[in-house]
Scaffold this active site. Structure first.
Site, PDB file in Angstrom:
ATOM      1  CG  ASP A  38       7.121  55.900  12.031  1.00 15.69           C
ATOM      2  OD1 ASP A  38       8.295  56.244  12.121  1.00 15.69           O
ATOM      3  OD2 ASP A  38       6.653  55.251  11.067  1.00 15.69           O
ATOM      4  CE  LYS A  60       7.589  66.361  10.190  1.00 19.30           C
ATOM      5  NZ  LYS A  60       6.417  66.947   9.594  1.00 19.30           N
ATOM      6  CG  MET A 175       0.761  62.168   4.422  1.00 24.91           C
ATOM      7  SD  MET A 175       2.158  61.283   3.705  1.00 24.91           S
ATOM      8  CE  MET A 175       1.349  60.142   2.594  1.00 24.91           C
TER       9      MET A 175
HETATM   10  N1  SAH Z   1       0.337  54.139   7.292  1.00 18.16           N
HETATM   11  C1  SAH Z   1      -0.647  55.116   7.718  1.00 18.16           C
HETATM   12  C2  SAH Z   1      -0.597  56.395   6.899  1.00 18.16           C
HETATM   13  C3  SAH Z   1       0.713  57.141   7.006  1.00 18.16           C
HETATM   14  S1  SAH Z   1       0.675  58.645   6.126  1.00 18.16           S
HETATM   15  C4  SAH Z   1      -2.047  54.484   7.651  1.00 18.16           C
HETATM   16  O1  SAH Z   1      -2.213  53.413   7.069  1.00 18.16           O
HETATM   17  O2  SAH Z   1      -2.978  55.068   8.196  1.00 18.16           O
HETATM   18  C5  SAH Z   1       0.197  59.783   7.374  1.00 18.16           C
HETATM   19  C6  SAH Z   1      -1.179  60.325   7.096  1.00 18.16           C
HETATM   20  O3  SAH Z   1      -2.172  59.422   7.546  1.00 18.16           O
HETATM   21  C7  SAH Z   1      -1.507  61.630   7.801  1.00 18.16           C
HETATM   22  O4  SAH Z   1      -0.989  62.744   7.127  1.00 18.16           O
HETATM   23  C8  SAH Z   1      -3.013  61.613   7.761  1.00 18.16           C
HETATM   24  O5  SAH Z   1      -3.496  61.979   6.487  1.00 18.16           O
HETATM   25  C9  SAH Z   1      -3.311  60.135   7.968  1.00 18.16           C
HETATM   26  N2  SAH Z   1      -3.579  59.816   9.376  1.00 18.16           N
HETATM   27  C10 SAH Z   1      -2.891  58.982  10.159  1.00 18.16           C
HETATM   28  N3  SAH Z   1      -3.448  58.896  11.389  1.00 18.16           N
HETATM   29  C11 SAH Z   1      -4.531  59.699  11.367  1.00 18.16           C
HETATM   30  C12 SAH Z   1      -5.539  60.039  12.321  1.00 18.16           C
HETATM   31  N4  SAH Z   1      -5.550  59.532  13.558  1.00 18.16           N
HETATM   32  N5  SAH Z   1      -6.509  60.904  11.947  1.00 18.16           N
HETATM   33  C13 SAH Z   1      -6.534  61.426  10.707  1.00 18.16           C
HETATM   34  N6  SAH Z   1      -5.615  61.139   9.770  1.00 18.16           N
HETATM   35  C14 SAH Z   1      -4.633  60.284  10.089  1.00 18.16           C
END
Ligand code: SAH
Length: 257
Positions: A38, A60, A175
């Site tokens: 992803d 994306k 998100m």
């Molecule tokens: N499975 C992932 C979350 C997926 S949803 C997890 O456990 O972290 C995607 C969201 O995760 C983004 O919109 C943001 O809110 C958050 N996110 C993921 N990576 C990030 C990062 N490096 N810094 C800040 N937010 C992050």
């Protein structure tokens, strides 16, 4: 690992810093015939893949075109049925807003075996890299991870807002950036003090990490002014104040670009 051919590994890549993957996750990258990854899984991790591994990107594209979930399911199923070992690499933890449920159910229907390799989730790790522990014995004993992505079919019902506003100490919204004004407003409308501190941490655990601090009342304006980019975690709660003493990474300033 004794691997049955055709197994799918759902692997958490961690939030950004490529060293935040587990040893088991790394092993799954090293052995995979096929890696399906992803946008938020750091591509630096692919350096550990076999030279002959097939790498499929399903995030994306610059055109903002996303591959529909059904098509991703089809790719994973097809590769596994060919007898390939598939590593499905996802940002953070695969089970936290990672659609592992949907993809794993598809595998069950096709009799394909799989394993889940948990990862370090952004809602905990990103605040940590900004000097904000999500719990603290004296400040926060409850913590919730919430999707801030409110489509029509998954709107948070009113009673949950009451619980989030008054029953949970620390709330991490994933998100949530396009809805930040609404999310913070909802907490206030349901009883949280408008002065409650909020941190927004963008690209946490990477060299692009940036943090903006505000309150439920003013954070939406601040992030708009600073043009804080996605991905970002919104952390709400008194633990945010700990950053004043616990900030351990020197972040670059926002360029405002
Ligand atoms: N499975 C992932 C979350 C997926 S949803 C997890 O456990 O972290 C995607 C969201 O995760 C983004 O919109 C943001 O809110 C958050 N996110 C993921 N990576 C990030 C990062 N490096 N810094 C800040 N937010 C992050």
């Amino acid at each position: 690992m004794g691997i049955e051919k055709g197994t799918v590994f759902f692997v958490g890549a961690g939030p950004g810093d490529p060293k935040l993957i587990t040893l088991k996750g790394l092993e799954c990258i090293q052995i995979a015939d096929v890696i399906v990854y992803d946008r938020l899984a750091n591509p630096a991790l692919l350096e550990h893949a076999r030279k002959d591994a097939e790498i499929i990107y399903v995030g994306k594209h610059p055109s903002h075109h996303t591959i529909p979930q059904e098509q991703i399911n089809e790719i994973i199923v097809a590769k596994a049925l060919e007898g390939k070992t598939v590593t499905r690499l996802k940002g953070g933890d695969p089970c936290v807003f990672g659609r592992v449920g949907e993809e794993a159910l598809e595998l069950v229907e096709h009799g394909i075996s799989y394993e889940i390799v948990p990862g370090v989730t952004a809602g905990i790790a990103v605040p940590a890299y900004a000097g904000i522990p999500v719990t603290h014995r004296k400040v926060a004993t409850t913590f919730a991870m919430v999707t801030g992505h409110l489509c029509q079919d998954d709107t948070i019902p009113e009673e949950k807002w009451n619980a989030l506003a008054t029953g949970i100490d620390t709330v991490a919204f994933y998100m949530g950036m396009s809805n930040i004004e609404f999310l913070c407003g909802q907490l206030v409308r349901h009883g949280r003090a408008p002065q409650t501190p909020v941190a927004v941490v963008s690209w946490g655990t990477t060299s692009l990490q940036r943090t903006v601090i505000g309150t439920l009342e003013n954070i939406a304006r601040k992030v708009a002014e600073e043009k804080v980019p996605n991905p970002a975690i919104i952390v709400v709660g008194e633990v945010v104040r700990l950053r004043e003493k616990l900030e351990w990474i020197v972040e670059k300033q926002f360029s405002g670009a």
